[in-house]
Design an enzyme around this catalytic site. Structure first.
Site, PDB file in Angstrom:
ATOM      1  N   GLU A 201       0.836  -1.196   0.000  1.00  0.00           N
ATOM      2  CA  GLU A 201       0.000   0.000   0.000  1.00  0.00           C
ATOM      3  C   GLU A 201       0.878   1.256   0.000  1.00  0.00           C
ATOM      4  O   GLU A 201       1.872   1.326   0.708  1.00  0.00           O
ATOM      5  CB  GLU A 201      -0.883  -0.034   1.248  1.00  0.00           C
ATOM      6  CG  GLU A 201      -1.770   1.174   1.445  1.00  0.00           C
ATOM      7  CD  GLU A 201      -2.530   1.101   2.770  1.00  0.00           C
ATOM      8  OE1 GLU A 201      -3.593   1.717   2.862  1.00  0.00           O
ATOM      9  OE2 GLU A 201      -2.037   0.428   3.706  1.00  0.00           O
TER      10      GLU A 201
ATOM     11  N   LYS B 193      -9.504   2.909  -2.175  1.00  0.00           N
ATOM     12  CA  LYS B 193      -9.696   2.245  -0.880  1.00  0.00           C
ATOM     13  C   LYS B 193     -11.009   2.667  -0.242  1.00  0.00           C
ATOM     14  O   LYS B 193     -11.252   3.841   0.008  1.00  0.00           O
ATOM     15  CB  LYS B 193      -8.519   2.582   0.042  1.00  0.00           C
ATOM     16  CG  LYS B 193      -8.541   1.842   1.377  1.00  0.00           C
ATOM     17  CD  LYS B 193      -7.297   2.198   2.199  1.00  0.00           C
ATOM     18  CE  LYS B 193      -7.251   1.482   3.532  1.00  0.00           C
ATOM     19  NZ  LYS B 193      -6.055   1.872   4.317  1.00  0.00           N
TER      20      LYS B 193
ATOM     21  N   CYS C  23      -5.435  -3.092   2.517  1.00  0.00           N
ATOM     22  CA  CYS C  23      -5.138  -3.034   3.953  1.00  0.00           C
ATOM     23  C   CYS C  23      -6.386  -3.164   4.832  1.00  0.00           C
ATOM     24  O   CYS C  23      -6.907  -4.254   5.018  1.00  0.00           O
ATOM     25  CB  CYS C  23      -4.355  -1.758   4.254  1.00  0.00           C
ATOM     26  SG  CYS C  23      -3.427  -1.816   5.828  1.00  0.00           S
TER      27      CYS C  23
END
Length: 281
Positions: free
Chosen positions: A56, A125, A160
């Site tokens: 990430e 995200k 994540c």
């Protein structure tokens, strides 16, 4: 965000897919340096590697300082994407990860999957980490997780903190075979990281690649946490230090079998009993 179409590959399905997860020790806010580091790491991969996965925010690490954010956040087709497209084309390897994007006045943690032919799928995200400034500084994504169809495999992308949300990662209709998770997940929460990766693999009957960074930053230490699990939740990632000459970042790879994945799903057809639902965006 512009329309992002799934990649449709006309190739016959490849029986064995080799994935390499590259846990870079990310240099804070150093886009050029991290891109050079990433290129060296890809150069060390074996020629039969199909997909390389970076962590990430692999060109900047997490940036919370407003002045630094303005300096290093990139346009959607900025330096990082140009370098990744060139690296994928030169190496013949599809490349995934996420980077710091600036778009329409907002900062975005944008995931990407780029093929050697230059086709790309992007993902913003969805879940922004509530214990850091990310939730305040960044814009969360909308729309389903994308699925890229590459070499006959279906490749999904999340980032994540998304890993903690099983409904978001749910493999409805078994639409993906592999779930890629670029991450900056610290050792303080390692137990959760490993067990969530295993859970997502088992419940979705899919291979899960946890591509964590290495090194240390203001939020913790990250070494030794890049992990790959098969559809039974068994570890299949292999660390090969011989490939790390000049990079020292602990590359982890796995050879994934499509016939074995299909056998698991046919002999244990749990996906047929999964509850149907819709995600409200």
């Amino acid at each position: 965000m512009p329309d992002r179409l799934n990649i449709i590959s006309e190739d016959a399905a490849k029986e064995t897919l080799r994935i390499a997860a590259i846990p870079l020790d990310i240099r804070y806010a150093d886009v050029r340096g991290n891109l050079e580091f990433a290129a060296r790491a890809v150069g060390n991969l074996s020629s039969d590697t199909d997909i390389a996965v970076f962590p990430e925010l692999f060109t900047t690490s997490f940036v919370a300082d407003p002045d630094t954010l303005r300096d290093v956040a990139e346009a959607p087709e900025g330096e990082t994407l140009a370098a990744i497209r060139a690296l994928a084309a030169d190496s013949g390897i599809a490349i995934a990860g996420s980077y710091l994007c600036a778009e329409d006045g907002d900062y975005i943690n944008r995931g990407f999957f780029v093929t050697p032919d230059g086709d790309a799928v992007f993902y913003d995200k969805r879940h922004l980490f509530c214990l850091s400034p990310e939730a305040r500084l960044f814009r969360g994504g909308r729309g389903e997780m994308p699925v890229a169809h590459y070499k006959g495999w279906n490749i999904a992308l999340a980032i994540c903190y998304d890993l903690r949300f099983p409904a978001w990662c749910r493999n409805r209709g078994q639409r993906y075979d592999v779930l890629l998770i670029p991450a900056n997940w610290p050792q303080a929460r390692r137990y959760a990281w490993s067990h969530l990766l295993i859970a997502r693999a088992i419940e979705n009957q899919a291979i899960v690649v946890g591509a964590n960074r290495s090194g240390t930053d203001a939020y913790g230490t990250y070494d030794g946490m890049t992990e790959i699990y098969d559809a039974m939740g068994q570890p299949v990632g292999v660390f090969d230090p011989a490939r790390d000459a000049g990079t020292d970042c602990g590359i982890v790879s796995a050879d994934l079998s499509l016939s074995r994945l299909r056998k698991i799903r046919s002999s244990l057809p749990f996906g047929n009993d999964a509850d149907d639902f819709a995600i409200t965006l």
